[in-house]
Structures are given as C-alpha cells and as structure tokens.
Design a protein around this motif. Structure first.
Motif, PDB file in Angstrom:
ATOM      1  N   MET A   1      10.666  -1.658  -6.799  1.00  0.00           N
ATOM      2  CA  MET A   1       9.570  -2.459  -6.257  1.00  0.00           C
ATOM      3  C   MET A   1       9.314  -3.687  -7.140  1.00  0.00           C
ATOM      4  O   MET A   1       9.066  -4.779  -6.622  1.00  0.00           O
ATOM      5  N   ALA A   2       9.391  -3.527  -8.451  1.00  0.00           N
ATOM      6  CA  ALA A   2       9.205  -4.663  -9.360  1.00  0.00           C
ATOM      7  C   ALA A   2      10.278  -5.723  -9.124  1.00  0.00           C
ATOM      8  O   ALA A   2       9.998  -6.926  -9.148  1.00  0.00           O
ATOM      9  N   GLU A   3      11.495  -5.271  -8.862  1.00  0.00           N
ATOM     10  CA  GLU A   3      12.596  -6.196  -8.560  1.00  0.00           C
ATOM     11  C   GLU A   3      12.312  -6.969  -7.267  1.00  0.00           C
ATOM     12  O   GLU A   3      12.510  -8.184  -7.206  1.00  0.00           O
ATOM     13  N   LEU A   4      11.824  -6.264  -6.256  1.00  0.00           N
ATOM     14  CA  LEU A   4      11.494  -6.936  -4.989  1.00  0.00           C
ATOM     15  C   LEU A   4      10.353  -7.932  -5.174  1.00  0.00           C
ATOM     16  O   LEU A   4      10.352  -9.010  -4.565  1.00  0.00           O
ATOM     17  N   VAL A   5       9.393  -7.584  -6.001  1.00  0.00           N
ATOM     18  CA  VAL A   5       8.231  -8.441  -6.232  1.00  0.00           C
ATOM     19  C   VAL A   5       8.629  -9.749  -6.903  1.00  0.00           C
ATOM     20  O   VAL A   5       8.086 -10.808  -6.584  1.00  0.00           O
TER      21      VAL A   5
ATOM     22  N   ALA B   1       5.683  -8.661 -12.111  1.00  0.00           N
ATOM     23  CA  ALA B   1       6.283  -7.340 -11.897  1.00  0.00           C
ATOM     24  C   ALA B   1       5.232  -6.248 -11.786  1.00  0.00           C
ATOM     25  O   ALA B   1       5.475  -5.223 -11.147  1.00  0.00           O
ATOM     26  N   SER B   2       4.053  -6.456 -12.367  1.00  0.00           N
ATOM     27  CA  SER B   2       2.993  -5.441 -12.277  1.00  0.00           C
ATOM     28  C   SER B   2       2.586  -5.170 -10.832  1.00  0.00           C
ATOM     29  O   SER B   2       2.127  -4.077 -10.511  1.00  0.00           O
ATOM     30  N   LEU B   3       2.780  -6.144  -9.957  1.00  0.00           N
ATOM     31  CA  LEU B   3       2.497  -5.918  -8.541  1.00  0.00           C
ATOM     32  C   LEU B   3       3.414  -4.843  -7.981  1.00  0.00           C
ATOM     33  O   LEU B   3       3.012  -4.073  -7.104  1.00  0.00           O
ATOM     34  N   GLY B   4       4.625  -4.738  -8.504  1.00  0.00           N
ATOM     35  CA  GLY B   4       5.555  -3.707  -8.049  1.00  0.00           C
ATOM     36  C   GLY B   4       4.985  -2.312  -8.249  1.00  0.00           C
ATOM     37  O   GLY B   4       5.094  -1.457  -7.369  1.00  0.00           O
TER      38      GLY B   4
ATOM     39  N   ALA C   1       4.112   0.314  -5.340  1.00  0.00           N
ATOM     40  CA  ALA C   1       4.719   1.647  -5.385  1.00  0.00           C
ATOM     41  C   ALA C   1       3.651   2.725  -5.278  1.00  0.00           C
ATOM     42  O   ALA C   1       3.836   3.731  -4.582  1.00  0.00           O
ATOM     43  N   ILE C   2       2.523   2.523  -5.947  1.00  0.00           N
ATOM     44  CA  ILE C   2       1.426   3.497  -5.864  1.00  0.00           C
ATOM     45  C   ILE C   2       0.904   3.593  -4.436  1.00  0.00           C
ATOM     46  O   ILE C   2       0.596   4.688  -3.945  1.00  0.00           O
TER      47      ILE C   2
ATOM     48  N   ARG D   1       0.680  -0.560   4.316  1.00  0.00           N
ATOM     49  CA  ARG D   1       1.258  -1.893   4.513  1.00  0.00           C
ATOM     50  C   ARG D   1       0.160  -2.953   4.547  1.00  0.00           C
ATOM     51  O   ARG D   1       0.305  -4.021   3.948  1.00  0.00           O
ATOM     52  N   GLY D   2      -0.947  -2.654   5.223  1.00  0.00           N
ATOM     53  CA  GLY D   2      -2.066  -3.602   5.264  1.00  0.00           C
ATOM     54  C   GLY D   2      -2.607  -3.895   3.868  1.00  0.00           C
ATOM     55  O   GLY D   2      -2.874  -5.048   3.517  1.00  0.00           O
ATOM     56  N   ALA D   3      -2.759  -2.865   3.070  1.00  0.00           N
ATOM     57  CA  ALA D   3      -3.225  -3.047   1.692  1.00  0.00           C
ATOM     58  C   ALA D   3      -2.179  -3.827   0.886  1.00  0.00           C
ATOM     59  O   ALA D   3      -2.536  -4.689   0.063  1.00  0.00           O
ATOM     60  N   ALA D   4      -0.907  -3.547   1.118  1.00  0.00           N
ATOM     61  CA  ALA D   4       0.162  -4.261   0.418  1.00  0.00           C
ATOM     62  C   ALA D   4       0.124  -5.745   0.751  1.00  0.00           C
ATOM     63  O   ALA D   4       0.302  -6.589  -0.147  1.00  0.00           O
ATOM     64  N   GLU D   5      -0.119  -6.079   2.004  1.00  0.00           N
ATOM     65  CA  GLU D   5      -0.186  -7.486   2.395  1.00  0.00           C
ATOM     66  C   GLU D   5      -1.300  -8.215   1.645  1.00  0.00           C
ATOM     67  O   GLU D   5      -1.116  -9.347   1.184  1.00  0.00           O
ATOM     68  N   VAL D   6      -2.444  -7.554   1.497  1.00  0.00           N
ATOM     69  CA  VAL D   6      -3.561  -8.156   0.761  1.00  0.00           C
ATOM     70  C   VAL D   6      -3.159  -8.391  -0.697  1.00  0.00           C
ATOM     71  O   VAL D   6      -3.392  -9.472  -1.244  1.00  0.00           O
ATOM     72  N   LEU D   7      -2.554  -7.388  -1.320  1.00  0.00           N
ATOM     73  CA  LEU D   7      -2.140  -7.522  -2.723  1.00  0.00           C
ATOM     74  C   LEU D   7      -1.064  -8.597  -2.892  1.00  0.00           C
ATOM     75  O   LEU D   7      -1.111  -9.389  -3.848  1.00  0.00           O
TER      76      LEU D   7
END
Length: 188
Positions: free
Chosen positions: A132-136, A143-146, A150-151, A173-179
């Motif tokens: 996830m850090a790599e994708l971020v 990378a902390s967003l990864g 993931a959580i 996914r909705g929460a991920a979009e906000v972050l």
C-alpha cells in the motif's frame, strides 16, 4: 500418487477445512480423510500440524498477492490503482463461503500460542502495508498514508466477516477516498 500430488491434496484439503471450521477444530485424522491420503503419508510430508498451517498460510499469502496485484494492475491512474484494492475486497467479500481473512483467523486462534503463526501473520500484514505504501507513492502522498489505507482494508475484512455484509468494502473505499484527497491536497 506422487509426493507432489499428495502434498497438493493435503494442502488443498487443509486450506478448505481450516477456512470453514477453524485451525484448531480440524484434526489430523479429519484432514487425512479429506485429502484421501494415509496418516503415515500425511506425517511423512508434514511431521506436525504446525507445518501444515505454515504451508497453508504461505499459499494464502501467494494467492493474496497475485490476486490483489492483478486487480490493481488493470486499474488506470495511480489513484484508481489505490482504490482498486477496495474493489478487490468487495468482490472477495461477495464470494460464497467468505469467512474473513485467513491470516486474521489464524492469528486469533493460534497467534497467542504459536510464535511461528504469529510471525507468518505479521510478515503477511507488513507485506500488505508495504504494498500500500508503494501504491501511495504513485500519487505523490507520504508513505504513511499506505498504513492508514491498509488499516481501512483490514478493518473492512473483519467487519465484512462478522457482519456478513460486503458493504464494508464500499465504506472503506469511501473513507480511503477522503484520506487520499486530503493527502494529495496537502502534498500539492
């Protein structure tokens, strides 16, 4: 039956039984019967139940990485690739017999008494956070967003398993979009 064939039958049976009934609930005799091998053959290939559990988790790790990276690879932009993780989860949560994450289940049952299982599960979860850090980094976010994303995915897995509701992936996914949007706007 060759050694490879017997091994495959044992691992396939173990994976199904452990996922359906739990790791602790399945004994070697039940596993032997389901795999169609002799108890002697079973113990020759896997001297202890912990060896089978470790092999099943190794297979699950490889399966998870292949399927997830395959789902992510077909997405377009870096942002879409990040969100594809949650689409993958939603598809998985809708499969027949979904019972949650095999790693979370194994840790819950055996992690406190089996250090090897705990190590395997921790390594798997660390690998997912690193992915996830790599994708971020592809969207220019820290990378902390990864780890945060993931959580969200881990929470969705547990919630979907307990509630039997695949909607958990959509909510994650909705929460991920906000972050993601907040991280990208801060980085800009």
């Amino acid at each position: 039956m060759s050694e490879d064939e017997a091994r495959e039958r044992i691992l396939r049976a173990a994976e199904g039984l452990y996922y359906e009934k739990g790791y602790a609930a399945v004994g070697m005799d039940e596993l032997r019967t389901a795999a169609g091998v002799s108890l002697r053959r079973l113990y020759a290939l896997f001297p202890a139940k912990s060896d089978i559990v470790a092999a099943v988790l190794a297979r699950k790790h490889d399966e998870w990485e292949r399927a997830l990276s395959g789902a992510v690879a077909v997405a377009g932009s870096p942002r879409e690739r990040l969100l594809a993780v949650y689409g993958y989860l939603e598809d998985w949560f809708c499969t027949d017999g979904f019972r949650g994450c095999a790693f979370i289940n194994a840790f819950g049952e055996l992690g406190g008494t089996n250090p090897e299982v705990a190590r395997i599960v921790r390594a798997h979860k660390a690998s997912f956070q690193a992915y996830m850090a790599e994708l971020v980094t592809g969207i220019g976010a820290p990378a902390s967003l990864g780890a945060q994303l993931a959580i969200l995915a881990e929470g969705a897995q547990s919630t979907a398993a307990i509630s039997a509701d695949p909607e958990a992936a959509i909510q994650a996914r909705g929460a991920a979009e906000v972050l993601i949007d907040a991280a990208v706007s801060r980085a800009a």
